[in-house]
Design a protein around this motif. Structure first.
Motif, PDB file in Angstrom:
ATOM      1  N   ASP A 165       5.389  18.432  18.448  1.00  9.68           N
ATOM      2  CA  ASP A 165       4.970  19.823  18.559  1.00  9.68           C
ATOM      3  C   ASP A 165       6.151  20.733  18.272  1.00  9.68           C
ATOM      4  N   THR A 166       5.944  21.696  17.376  1.00  7.81           N
ATOM      5  CA  THR A 166       6.986  22.665  17.032  1.00  7.81           C
ATOM      6  C   THR A 166       6.414  24.062  17.179  1.00  7.81           C
ATOM      7  N   LEU A 167       7.153  24.930  17.873  1.00 11.08           N
ATOM      8  CA  LEU A 167       6.746  26.316  18.055  1.00 11.08           C
ATOM      9  C   LEU A 167       7.653  27.212  17.229  1.00 11.08           C
ATOM     10  N   LEU A 168       7.080  28.276  16.662  1.00 15.05           N
ATOM     11  CA  LEU A 168       7.822  29.245  15.874  1.00 15.05           C
ATOM     12  C   LEU A 168       7.924  30.538  16.674  1.00 15.05           C
ATOM     13  N   PHE A 169       9.168  30.974  16.953  1.00  7.27           N
ATOM     14  CA  PHE A 169       9.405  32.167  17.755  1.00  7.27           C
ATOM     15  C   PHE A 169       9.992  33.269  16.893  1.00  7.27           C
ATOM     16  N   LYS A 170       9.446  34.478  17.049  1.00  6.13           N
ATOM     17  CA  LYS A 170      10.006  35.670  16.406  1.00  6.13           C
ATOM     18  C   LYS A 170      11.056  36.228  17.362  1.00  6.13           C
ATOM     19  N   LEU A 171      12.254  36.537  16.844  1.00  7.42           N
ATOM     20  CA  LEU A 171      13.393  36.878  17.685  1.00  7.42           C
ATOM     21  C   LEU A 171      13.774  38.357  17.674  1.00  7.42           C
ATOM     22  N   ASP A 172      12.922  39.249  17.147  1.00  8.32           N
ATOM     23  CA  ASP A 172      13.330  40.651  17.041  1.00  8.32           C
ATOM     24  C   ASP A 172      13.458  41.355  18.393  1.00  8.32           C
ATOM     25  N   GLN A 173      12.770  40.885  19.442  1.00 12.71           N
ATOM     26  CA  GLN A 173      12.861  41.505  20.762  1.00 12.71           C
ATOM     27  C   GLN A 173      13.550  40.602  21.777  1.00 12.71           C
ATOM     28  N   ALA A 174      14.159  39.522  21.325  1.00 13.36           N
ATOM     29  CA  ALA A 174      14.700  38.510  22.240  1.00 13.36           C
ATOM     30  C   ALA A 174      16.068  38.891  22.781  1.00 13.36           C
ATOM     31  N   ASP A 175      16.285  38.553  24.046  1.00 13.74           N
ATOM     32  CA  ASP A 175      17.593  38.628  24.681  1.00 13.74           C
ATOM     33  C   ASP A 175      18.061  37.200  24.903  1.00 13.74           C
ATOM     34  N   PHE A 176      19.373  36.953  24.727  1.00 11.07           N
ATOM     35  CA  PHE A 176      19.923  35.614  24.857  1.00 11.07           C
ATOM     36  C   PHE A 176      20.780  35.504  26.107  1.00 11.07           C
ATOM     37  N   ASN A 177      20.605  34.400  26.835  1.00 11.62           N
ATOM     38  CA  ASN A 177      21.446  34.061  27.985  1.00 11.62           C
ATOM     39  C   ASN A 177      22.309  32.870  27.616  1.00 11.62           C
ATOM     40  N   ASN A 178      23.534  32.843  28.087  1.00 14.96           N
ATOM     41  CA  ASN A 178      24.480  31.733  27.860  1.00 14.96           C
ATOM     42  C   ASN A 178      24.850  31.588  26.394  1.00 14.96           C
ATOM     43  N   GLY A 179      24.959  32.675  25.671  1.00 15.98           N
ATOM     44  CA  GLY A 179      25.394  32.606  24.284  1.00 15.98           C
ATOM     45  C   GLY A 179      24.242  32.598  23.300  1.00 15.98           C
ATOM     46  N   MET A 180      24.581  32.370  22.038  1.00 15.17           N
ATOM     47  CA  MET A 180      23.612  32.391  20.954  1.00 15.17           C
ATOM     48  C   MET A 180      23.093  30.981  20.688  1.00 15.17           C
ATOM     49  N   ALA A 181      21.803  30.839  20.502  1.00 10.36           N
ATOM     50  CA  ALA A 181      21.208  29.539  20.194  1.00 10.36           C
ATOM     51  C   ALA A 181      21.369  29.243  18.717  1.00 10.36           C
ATOM     52  N   MET A 182      21.784  28.028  18.411  1.00 13.66           N
ATOM     53  CA  MET A 182      21.902  27.582  17.032  1.00 13.66           C
ATOM     54  C   MET A 182      21.177  26.242  16.903  1.00 13.66           C
ATOM     55  N   GLN A 183      21.047  25.771  15.687  1.00  8.75           N
ATOM     56  CA  GLN A 183      20.345  24.524  15.437  1.00  8.75           C
ATOM     57  C   GLN A 183      20.999  23.388  16.214  1.00  8.75           C
ATOM     58  N   GLY A 184      20.180  22.603  16.927  1.00  3.93           N
ATOM     59  CA  GLY A 184      20.665  21.483  17.712  1.00  3.93           C
ATOM     60  C   GLY A 184      20.844  21.802  19.187  1.00  3.93           C
ATOM     61  N   ASP A 185      20.728  23.076  19.581  1.00  2.90           N
ATOM     62  CA  ASP A 185      20.875  23.459  20.980  1.00  2.90           C
ATOM     63  C   ASP A 185      19.567  23.268  21.737  1.00  2.90           C
ATOM     64  N   SER A 186      19.684  22.942  23.014  1.00  4.94           N
ATOM     65  CA  SER A 186      18.526  22.905  23.900  1.00  4.94           C
ATOM     66  C   SER A 186      18.335  24.295  24.477  1.00  4.94           C
ATOM     67  N   VAL A 187      17.084  24.770  24.516  1.00  6.76           N
ATOM     68  CA  VAL A 187      16.803  26.128  24.974  1.00  6.76           C
ATOM     69  C   VAL A 187      15.572  26.148  25.879  1.00  6.76           C
ATOM     70  N   ILE A 188      15.527  27.181  26.716  1.00  8.99           N
ATOM     71  CA  ILE A 188      14.326  27.548  27.459  1.00  8.99           C
ATOM     72  C   ILE A 188      13.937  28.920  26.941  1.00  8.99           C
TER      73      ILE A 188
END
Length: 117
Positions: free
Chosen positions: A48-71
């Motif tokens: 399962d893969t979800l596609l997220f639009k990031l125009d209104q997103a706030d990031f915690n603990n730095g910027m997410a990049m490919q290979g990172d685990s995220v919530i």
């Protein structure tokens, strides 16, 4: 009569609000244009893969990049995309360097590092 009207008004104002959902997964792809993050694909399970639009997103603990685990806390978006609200980057495990204390060879500094001074 007033009580029934108040109950109906309360249900119509609070019953239709969209609930914030949470997904946890691994970032598989990022779509970036110049210095703007546009979209992020997150693998959340068995294929399962979800596609997220990031125009209104706030990031915690730095910027997410490919290979990172995220919530990702998100809402429903247009079409197949979801609107990311808060993206929390989970830290990777720390790897400590433990020098071999039983080695007879002394630690040396490579020549490239010595020449940078």
């Amino acid at each position: 009569m007033f009580l029934a009207l108040a109950l109906v008004a309360t249900l119509t104002l609070t019953g239709c609000k969209e609930k914030l959902k949470q997904s946890r997964g691994l970032v598989t792809a990022m779509e970036i244009s110049n210095d703007t993050l546009l979209n992020m694909r997150v693998s959340v399970g068995e294929g399962d893969t979800l596609l997220f639009k990031l125009d209104q997103a706030d990031f915690n603990n730095g910027m997410a990049m490919q290979g990172d685990s995220v919530i990702v806390n998100h809402l429903k978006g247009n079409g197949d995309t979801l609107r990311a609200i808060i993206v929390t980057v989970l830290p990777k495990p720390v790897h400590y360097f433990v020098p071999d204390t039983t080695s007879d060879k002394p630690l040396t500094v490579p020549a490239e590092v010595k020449n940078q001074k």
